[in-house]
Design an enzyme around this catalytic site. Sequence first.
Site, PDB file in Angstrom:
ATOM      1  N   LYS A 187       0.811  -1.214   0.000  1.00  0.00           N
ATOM      2  CA  LYS A 187       0.000   0.000   0.000  1.00  0.00           C
ATOM      3  C   LYS A 187       0.840   1.257   0.000  1.00  0.00           C
ATOM      4  O   LYS A 187       0.439   2.274  -0.509  1.00  0.00           O
ATOM      5  CB  LYS A 187      -0.820   0.045   1.285  1.00  0.00           C
ATOM      6  CG  LYS A 187      -1.954  -0.878   1.325  1.00  0.00           C
ATOM      7  CD  LYS A 187      -2.806  -0.515   2.502  1.00  0.00           C
ATOM      8  CE  LYS A 187      -3.309  -1.776   3.157  1.00  0.00           C
ATOM      9  NZ  LYS A 187      -4.034  -1.612   4.340  1.00  0.00           N
ATOM     10  N   ARG A 188       1.984   1.183   0.646  1.00  0.00           N
ATOM     11  CA  ARG A 188       2.814   2.374   0.759  1.00  0.00           C
ATOM     12  C   ARG A 188       3.282   2.874  -0.593  1.00  0.00           C
ATOM     13  O   ARG A 188       3.489   4.057  -0.786  1.00  0.00           O
ATOM     14  CB  ARG A 188       4.060   2.054   1.588  1.00  0.00           C
ATOM     15  CG  ARG A 188       3.817   2.242   3.027  1.00  0.00           C
ATOM     16  CD  ARG A 188       4.987   1.743   3.822  1.00  0.00           C
ATOM     17  NE  ARG A 188       4.619   1.830   5.214  1.00  0.00           N
ATOM     18  CZ  ARG A 188       4.900   2.858   5.981  1.00  0.00           C
ATOM     19  NH1 ARG A 188       5.588   3.870   5.503  1.00  0.00           N
ATOM     20  NH2 ARG A 188       4.511   2.890   7.226  1.00  0.00           N
TER      21      ARG A 188
END
Length: 484
Positions: free
Chosen positions: A258-259
Amino acid sequence: MSSMNKEVRVRIAPSPTGDPHIGTAYIALFNYVFTKKHNGKFIIRIEDTDQKRYRSDSEAMILDALKWVGIQWDEGPDVGGPYAPYKQSERRDIYREYAESLIQKGHAYRCFCTTQRLDILRKTQQAQKLPPGYDRLCRDLPQADVEKKLAEGIPFVIRIKMPTTGKTAFKDTLRGMIEFENDGVDDQVLLKTDGFPTYHLAVVVDDHLMKITHVIRGEEWISSTPKHVMLYEMFGWDKPEFCHLPLLRNADKSKISKRKNPTSINYYRRKGILPETLRNFLALMGWNFGDNVEKFTTQEMIEGFTWDRMTLGGPVFDLKKLSWLNGQYLKQESNDKWLVHLKEIVFNEEYLLKIIPLIKERVEKFEDFIDHTSFFFQGDLNYTNAPLLPKGRTPTEVSTYLNDLVLKLDVCENWNHQEIHNIFNQYLTEKELKPKDVFMPVRVAVTGSKETPPLFECIEVLGKDIVQRRIRLAIEFLKTMKES
Ligand code: GLU
């Protein structure tokens, strides 16, 4: 693959622990294509045995997102089927029975060790740089001791009795034989104290009972497979074929996260990526159509599908490539179809009805509507001249606030402005910060401007995926700014 004389049955087994993950769509696509090629069945099973990570809204979101992607299943929690229930939490008695049967056969044992003891054990192993694992204290407890502890009502887990010598081997469709020394495989917990199975027990029991012929899943499960193979042997069951697909990667080759990339299927849906583009793109991640052809339909993929066209190098989930491919599809759509897409995706009525009350009092003529609301319709924002820094705060400080908030928003289950406001207020109290330190950079990150309709309402309407993406991009931008 061999064993094609039986009906091919494949499954995906998503865990409802969060937003519908793009990796689930990728694995689902390959399972779907493979089984369609062989006129088999596709099953969805919900693996909801991890009570700590369970999220109540997740299962419906996963099914809905996969439907949007265009993957159809023959059996599953919503459509039922001959091997129902398709939700592991509803199958607890089955797992308990099988775990007990392994104890009877001498392949498993009750372990009464407390969490405190296991914590100390883990810390000692860490300190001595030893591999983590259970030290098998309860493995050979005399039966009388076991009876006594049971009579005293001491809680227990059931562990597999892994052989300590020899090797466990299995054939992976894409990688050939893979071997593990048994000695290095832990006495894995099969049934927890709360009576819930662990993944390893549940996956084997269910794949067997649901007559799964091919287990097609991500490569992160390779190291679990010897435990599964051992369980098949202990139960005396035929094994399915195992096929581990290469993991999707970020641009820096790390596992997709997600980062670095939006991982929710809903993000791509909101962005106006067509489902056919997404399927085509996910297919390209592992599979080669041949003749340098990059644009193909799922039906064409089914017709030409063979495993020898898979590439094992970590496929990079490249957003630019995805946009390019989507452009290829959009170019070919008729004007009428375009109109339908615009109405459905961009100027969706439900969405407009959420925006209208937020700007009603600010707009005097309809021609001003777009000026006031453009950020609701735009893609990624440009922060070059955006006032992301409140007075007296450095880029590093602001990045930290934004990062903390992204993580807090990630676990927000009731996405509404009151709840979001609470999250922000709690954060301010926790860090002893002033509203302007946090509200201003977040406002600029998600809208691109300092002057906007009420912030928390905007965040609610924009939705979690877009808000998180924008805050993450603002963090990236802050990294490029000089500390003053
Ligand atoms: N629940 C696992 C997952 O979320 C399933 C892994 C498997 O397919 O065996 O990926």
